[in-house]
Design an enzyme around this catalytic site. Structure first.
Site, short mmCIF file in Angstrom:
data_model
loop_
_atom_site.label_atom_id
_atom_site.label_comp_id
_atom_site.label_asym_id
_atom_site.label_seq_id
_atom_site.Cartn_x
_atom_site.Cartn_y
_atom_site.Cartn_z
N SER A 140 10.42 -12.67 -6.91
CA SER A 140 11.62 -12.32 -7.66
C SER A 140 12.85 -12.90 -6.98
O SER A 140 12.80 -13.35 -5.84
CB SER A 140 11.76 -10.79 -7.76
OG SER A 140 12.30 -10.26 -6.56
N CYS A 187 0.83 -1.19 0.00
CA CYS A 187 0.00 0.00 0.00
C CYS A 187 0.86 1.25 0.00
O CYS A 187 2.08 1.19 -0.12
CB CYS A 187 -0.91 0.01 1.24
SG CYS A 187 -1.87 -1.51 1.45
#
Length: 627
Positions: A362, A2
């Site tokens: 990742s 966020c």
């Protein structure tokens, strides 16, 4: 994942005056949180929030969230929140949502700052105690999530980026000369500095407390070996594999689709292999550039891994026009000058990936934790070079001859020449000076010529302090500790956070799970880096899980053909960035050196593209410097 912001005034908050500024700050963060907005305030504190819904997509997970005397605005993801929730439930706590936010609030109520060491995740949050009028700001161990602030005796303003704090201030701040000096040398600005005077980054692994007694920061996490060093490589490899597999499985927790970035390298391939072990179906994404030298192409290698593992693979083809049109969007997503040109492909792969999934895993952090960069190989050779070539020979013969070598990434031999020049330029110094030199984009003399008004930072001293915290007499472990403290949060994680969140994509990094890094910290340096083999034990731990070719490929960076672009399709943009009239009007940079850099690049005499890109990135930030 966020965007967060807030303002505190211990003397009393004028909500009628603060509301419009808080709303402007929240609006700035819409890309970070496209799924909802929230505001909350009492008589002394106001929080704002933009939501990217990942777990508990219902309104029950919205923020800011209040529980008893505590209010929170939070950015991140706690992967073990369900285990913490169970422990808190056994202690008598009750919950109304399935969100990690509510668990954070209850955990803070139960354990206070002791909660932080129990968290498995990435986070930046602010917690306000209405009764005691105390604010806490906390940031995760390695700085995966950003948090900046400005404070005075009675007030404090914070946010996910610098621009949100300036919006709360209602004014653009002055440039910090020390931060400018760091930028000119490194191409990024490490914590606690920011480009704006008076605004600071909360350093990774730190917590701040603000109340009537003022602001107090302290470190709650320190990277290092928790226990004796391994003496058995097989045991270390087994422990490492188990830790990485657990970290990957934990990071697949979500109520939205999850995928993975897949390059041709080892780290993302290992993460993907662990995902395939943990899930029945995995989606992977690779970006490649059309019409550029093979140095920049990763699609064939990634395709081989995807076919071997059986993932649902997407290849994203990027032409020069796509990358050029993305530049302004890339710079829109940055809150201070940032000269890592790999932000462009990161922005592009994030944009395409977000069309299919909301969360992507990742391999970020693998190089810094396990020693994957070529400079670690350079460290192994440096002492031998110093012994073999006495200082007069190095300075009088070798270094002048090396300076005559060509350098370019467009060809195999000119790329090797570029690496050799860089090694020789710095290998003669002591360990901290070597590391600072290899990290620097500009030497002190050139940086002082470029920006005479900027402060001159002590880079070797900065690296020496970071090396001294961990590693003892082990030069590789000391070097890795400094990289984890400085370059990882300042460059790599900043790039990934800003470019992924520009699209509302949450990126998770299993190699930065503290259980993985704790295992790595217990390994002697030679387990990680040996002659010709970076990430040695990581390779051994997963050698049976991937095609053999993955482990034999040369190291590649996630890069774009900057040199070709700056003298080609981006020529006019480059000339505008280094225009003598522009630079003279700004009063920050001397025009002579940039003009020389461009001539050298255009004539293919030297690869000065990184230095020129540094000025392009600065001017893009300067042109957006308003509220």
């Amino acid at each position: 994942m966020c965007g967060i912001t807030g303002t505190i005034n211990l003397s009393g908050l004028d909500w009628s005056a603060a509301e419009s500024r808080l709303r402007a700050a929240v609006a700035r963060m819409v890309p970070r949180g496209p799924d909802g907005e929230g505001l909350w305030h009492d008589g002394h504190c106001a929080f704002g929030h933009r939501r990217l819904a990942i777990v508990d997509l219902s309104p029950a997970g919205s923020q800011p969230m209040v529980r008893g005397d505590l209010a929170i605005t939070y950015n991140g993801m706690i992967y073990n929140y369900r285990q913490l929730r169970e422990a808190l439930g056994q202690a008598g706590y009750r919950f109304t949502s399935d969100s990690d936010t509510e668990v954070l609030l209850a955990g803070w109520e139960e354990w206070g700052e002791g909660l932080l060491e129990r968290l498995v995740g990435m986070f930046a949050f602010a917690i306000w105690n209405q009764r005691s009028r105390t604010l806490w700001l906390a940031r995760d161990r390695f700085g995966q999530k950003p948090l900046v602030y400005r404070h005075s005796r009675q007030s404090l303003r914070f946010g996910s980026d610098i621009r949100t704090v300036e919006l709360l201030d209602g004014a653009v701040g002055d440039i910090d000369p020390e931060a400018l000096g760091l930028y000119c040398r490194l191409g990024y600005i490490p914590a606690p500095h920011t480009i704006v005077a008076g605004i600071s980054k909360l350093p990774p692994g730190h917590v701040a407390r603000f109340d009537a007694d003022g602001l107090e920061l302290h470190r709650w996490y320190r990277y290092g070996a928790d226990g004796p060093l391994y003496e058995d490589e097989a045991l270390a490899a087994a422990d490492l594999r188990a830790a990485v597999e657990t970290a990957v499985a934990d990071r697949m927790v979500a109520d939205v689709p999850v995928g993975a970035f897949l390059s041709g390298g080892i780290d993302s391939a290992i993460v993907t292999a662990c995902m395939v072990k943990a899930a029945s179906s995995v989606r992977t994404f690779t970006v490649g550039f059309d019409g550029v030298p093979d140095y920049y192409e990763e699609r064939p290698a990634a395709r081989e891994v995807a076919e071997f593992l059986g993932t649902h693979h997407e290849e994203i083809a990027v032409g020069p026009g796509d990358a050029h049109s993305a530049l302004d969007h890339v710079f829109d997503g940055l809150d201070e000058p940032f000269a890592d040109s790999s932000a462009v492909p990161t922005w592009l792969v994030s944009r395409e990936t977000r069309q299919h999934v909301t969360v992507a895993l990742s391999g970020d952090g693998g190089d810094e934790v396990f020693g994957g960069y070529r400079k670690y190989q350079g460290e192994l050779l440096a002492e031998r070079y110093r012994r073999w070539a006495p200082s007069p020979v190095r300075r009088g013969l070798i270094e002048p001859l090396a300076a005559l070598l060509p350098e370019s990434k467009a060809g195999r031999w000119t790329e090797k020449s570029r690496r050799l020049r860089r090694f020789i330029r710095h290998a003669g110094g002591d360990a901290a000076t070597r590391q600072a030199g290899w990290a620097a984009m500009l030497a002190d003399g050139a940086a002082q010529q470029l920006a005479p008004a900027a402060a001159t930072p002590d880079l070797p001293g900065m690296y020496l302090a970071a090396r001294g915290a961990v590693g003892g007499d082990d030069p590789i472990n000391a070097m890795l500790a400094a990289e984890i403290a400085i370059g990882l949060p300042g460059d790599m994680l900043t790039k990934v956070d800003r470019m992924s969140m520009a699209h509302g994509l949450e990126v998770r990094s299993p190699f930065l799970d503290h259980r993985v890094t704790a295992c790595a910290a217990r390994m002697p340096g030679h387990y990680k880096v040996a002659r010709g083999a970076g990430k040695r034990l990581l390779r051994d731990a997963f050698r049976d899980a991937l095609p053999a070719a993955v482990f034999s490929r040369a190291k590649k960076g996630f890069e774009i053909p900057v040199a070709e672009w700056l003298t080609g399709p981006l020529r006019e943009r480059t000339l505008d960035a280094i225009s003598p009239a522009r630079l003279s009007a700004q009063g920050l940079f001397d025009p002579a050196l940039p003009a020389r850099w461009f001539r050298l690049l255009e004539r293919r005499r030297r690869d000065t593209s990184a230095q020129l890109w540094m000025l392009i990135a600065f001017q893009a930030w300067w042109d957006r410097r308003s509220i």
